[in-house]
Design a protein around this motif. Structure first.
Motif, mmCIF file in Angstrom:
data_model
loop_
_atom_site.group_PDB
_atom_site.id
_atom_site.type_symbol
_atom_site.label_atom_id
_atom_site.label_comp_id
_atom_site.label_asym_id
_atom_site.label_seq_id
_atom_site.Cartn_x
_atom_site.Cartn_y
_atom_site.Cartn_z
ATOM 1 N N CYS A 138 45.664 43.620 44.227
ATOM 2 C CA CYS A 138 45.047 43.076 43.004
ATOM 3 C C CYS A 138 45.467 43.820 41.736
ATOM 4 C CB CYS A 138 43.528 43.075 43.146
ATOM 5 S SG CYS A 138 42.958 42.085 44.545
ATOM 6 N N ILE A 139 45.553 45.137 41.825
ATOM 7 C CA ILE A 139 45.998 45.907 40.650
ATOM 8 C C ILE A 139 47.452 45.549 40.328
ATOM 9 C CG2 ILE A 139 46.511 48.228 39.790
ATOM 10 C CD1 ILE A 139 44.053 49.210 41.376
ATOM 11 N N THR A 149 41.336 47.761 35.577
ATOM 12 C CA THR A 149 41.727 48.009 36.968
ATOM 13 C C THR A 149 40.933 49.204 37.489
ATOM 14 O OG1 THR A 149 43.564 49.431 36.241
ATOM 15 C CG2 THR A 149 44.076 47.113 36.681
ATOM 16 N N ASP A 150 40.655 49.210 38.793
ATOM 17 C CA ASP A 150 39.790 50.276 39.299
ATOM 18 C C ASP A 150 40.508 51.605 39.507
ATOM 19 O OD1 ASP A 150 40.997 48.814 41.340
ATOM 20 O OD2 ASP A 150 39.303 48.903 42.702
ATOM 21 N N ASP A 151 41.783 51.694 39.107
ATOM 22 C CA ASP A 151 42.455 52.995 39.102
ATOM 23 C C ASP A 151 42.603 53.540 37.685
ATOM 24 O OD1 ASP A 151 44.378 51.274 38.097
ATOM 25 O OD2 ASP A 151 46.030 52.076 39.308
ATOM 26 N N HIS A 166 43.162 36.540 33.466
ATOM 27 C CA HIS A 166 43.618 36.626 34.861
ATOM 28 C C HIS A 166 42.673 37.528 35.641
ATOM 29 C CE1 HIS A 166 45.923 38.621 38.146
ATOM 30 N NE2 HIS A 166 46.298 37.381 38.381
ATOM 31 N N TYR A 167 42.228 37.021 36.791
ATOM 32 C CA TYR A 167 41.361 37.813 37.675
ATOM 33 C C TYR A 167 41.924 37.810 39.081
ATOM 34 C CZ TYR A 167 37.496 39.095 40.752
ATOM 35 O OH TYR A 167 36.727 39.689 41.721
ATOM 36 N N SER A 168 42.087 39.002 39.638
ATOM 37 C CA SER A 168 42.497 39.139 41.030
ATOM 38 C C SER A 168 41.517 40.099 41.703
ATOM 39 C CB SER A 168 43.926 39.672 41.128
ATOM 40 O OG SER A 168 44.341 39.741 42.482
ATOM 41 N N GLY A 169 40.795 39.592 42.693
ATOM 42 C CA GLY A 169 39.785 40.402 43.368
ATOM 43 C C GLY A 169 38.979 39.519 44.303
ATOM 44 N N THR A 172 50.404 41.784 46.961
ATOM 45 C CA THR A 172 50.140 40.893 45.834
ATOM 46 C C THR A 172 49.191 39.789 46.264
ATOM 47 O OG1 THR A 172 51.177 39.392 44.219
ATOM 48 C CG2 THR A 172 52.136 39.430 46.411
ATOM 49 N N GLY A 173 48.507 39.202 45.316
ATOM 50 C CA GLY A 173 47.732 38.000 45.593
ATOM 51 C C GLY A 173 48.703 36.830 45.696
ATOM 52 N N ALA A 174 48.537 36.002 46.701
ATOM 53 C CA ALA A 174 49.477 34.905 46.918
ATOM 54 C C ALA A 174 49.543 33.970 45.710
ATOM 55 C CB ALA A 174 49.092 34.132 48.177
ATOM 56 N N MET A 175 48.399 33.686 45.084
ATOM 57 C CA MET A 175 48.371 32.766 43.943
ATOM 58 C C MET A 175 49.107 33.356 42.735
ATOM 59 S SD MET A 175 47.624 29.990 42.446
ATOM 60 C CE MET A 175 47.481 29.414 40.747
#
Length: 331
Positions: A56-57, A82-84, A117-120, A277-280
């Motif tokens: 996600c990052i 991002t959580d890092d 954009h959101y990935s999670g 990676t996120g597939a989308m």
């Protein structure tokens, strides 16, 4: 193929304004995307937590770079959560996400182009206001969801769609499970470019089947409750819910959402081009990397084609207004 038309676009039946008794008609305006550009990219790996994700990052950073290299966005105009992150304000907590969403739409003008954009992780919760055909609201999970809770699609709509003026574009990508209508946009399009009507019986079956996907991202409940998908068919009145959604969630702004899957499906946490990676997210960038000049319909077909080789998820295209899917995608 042509660019979006300019000026006010009217649609639907005329009605009498109760205050001034003049006849009116619903309208919206396409953005020409020639104004200011702002972005918000959120990538949450949930490092050290249950249901940890890998890509996600990477997704958030890849989308940021993609926008700057291909669509004229500037790095300094894209907020990254991002959580890092080292800066506490850039950690994707519920509060920071809400503040960043408010920043994204603040001062929006016609012909601006905003990108979200959101990935999670994503999920669903019981719908309380009757605007969901399947009886469930879609949600996203901030990094501190254990303490602060999730973010419901109704709230995200109120934060990012309602404040926008006619002619302002918001392009949203949700690379998360159960994200088909994660921004509560009432018009969902098929690969034929037509507005889709919900088929709840089929959706329920898809929900059960998608649970066995070997690439599936973990549901936040820990165990996928297949009965939930089946129960959705019996909850809520489909026609009434669609009517409520179109009365309350239609907007004169130009809001488009690309989601990684249907509301009943999971989205893959994948490994493509040498990285997690996120597939989308991967499919979106790959499709536009092959050709920037595509209609909305062509882009939806291309994204689905890329994913179909490996994944069962079916990305969705939705909008805040009835749209012509034969016009060129711009952002």
């Amino acid at each position: 193929m042509h660019r979006p038309p300019t000026g006010q676009q009217n649609y639907g039946p005329q009605f009498e304004n109760q205050q001034n008794h003049q006849m009116q008609q619903p309208y919206f305006q396409y953005s020409q995307c020639t104004g200011k550009k702002k972005g918000l990219c959120i990538g949450i790996n949930y490092t050290g937590q249950k249901g940890e994700l890998k890509g996600c990052i990477n997704d958030a950073r890849n989308i940021q770079r993609f926008l700057c290299e291909n669509y004229g966005y500037r790095k300094e105009d894209i907020v990254m959560l991002t959580d890092d992150a080292q800066n506490s304000r850039q950690i994707p907590t519920r509060e920071n996400i809400i503040q960043a969403m408010q920043w994204l739409v603040r001062g929006a003008q016609p012909n601006d182009s905003l990108f979200f954009h959101y990935s999670g992780h994503g999920g669903s919760t019981k719908d309380l206001d009757g605007d969901e055909a399947d009886g469930y609201d879609e949600v996203i999970y901030p990094v501190d969801y254990d303490n602060a809770g999730h973010l419901v699609d109704d709230i995200m709509h109120d934060l990012m769609v309602k404040p926008l003026p006619a002619g302002c574009r918001l392009t949203a990508i949700f690379d998360s499970c159960h994200s088909g209508s994660a921004l509560d946009l009432p018009y969902i399009y098929s690969t034929e470019g037509k507005v889709k009507e919900p088929n709840l019986a089929a959706e329920a079956g898809q929900g059960v089947l998608s649970a066995v996907s070997s690439y599936a991202r973990g549901d936040m409940s820990g165990v996928f409750k297949s009965a939930v998908g089946l129960f959705k068919t019996a909850s809520g009145n489909t026609q009434k819910a669609q009517e409520v959604a179109r009365q309350t969630k239609t907007s004169p702004a130009d809001v488009i959402s690309w989601s990684g899957c249907k509301d009943s499906q999971t989205s893959a946490d994948a490994y493509e081009a040498g990285q997690a990676t996120g597939a989308m997210s991967y499919a979106f960038m790959t499709a536009l990397g092959r050709s920037k000049e595509q209609t909305y319909q062509e882009l939806l077909v291309e994204i689905r084609t890329i994913l179909k080789e490996k994944y069962s998820q079916k990305p969705q295209l939705s909008s805040s207004h009835p749209m012509d899917t034969s016009i060129m995608f711009i952002c």
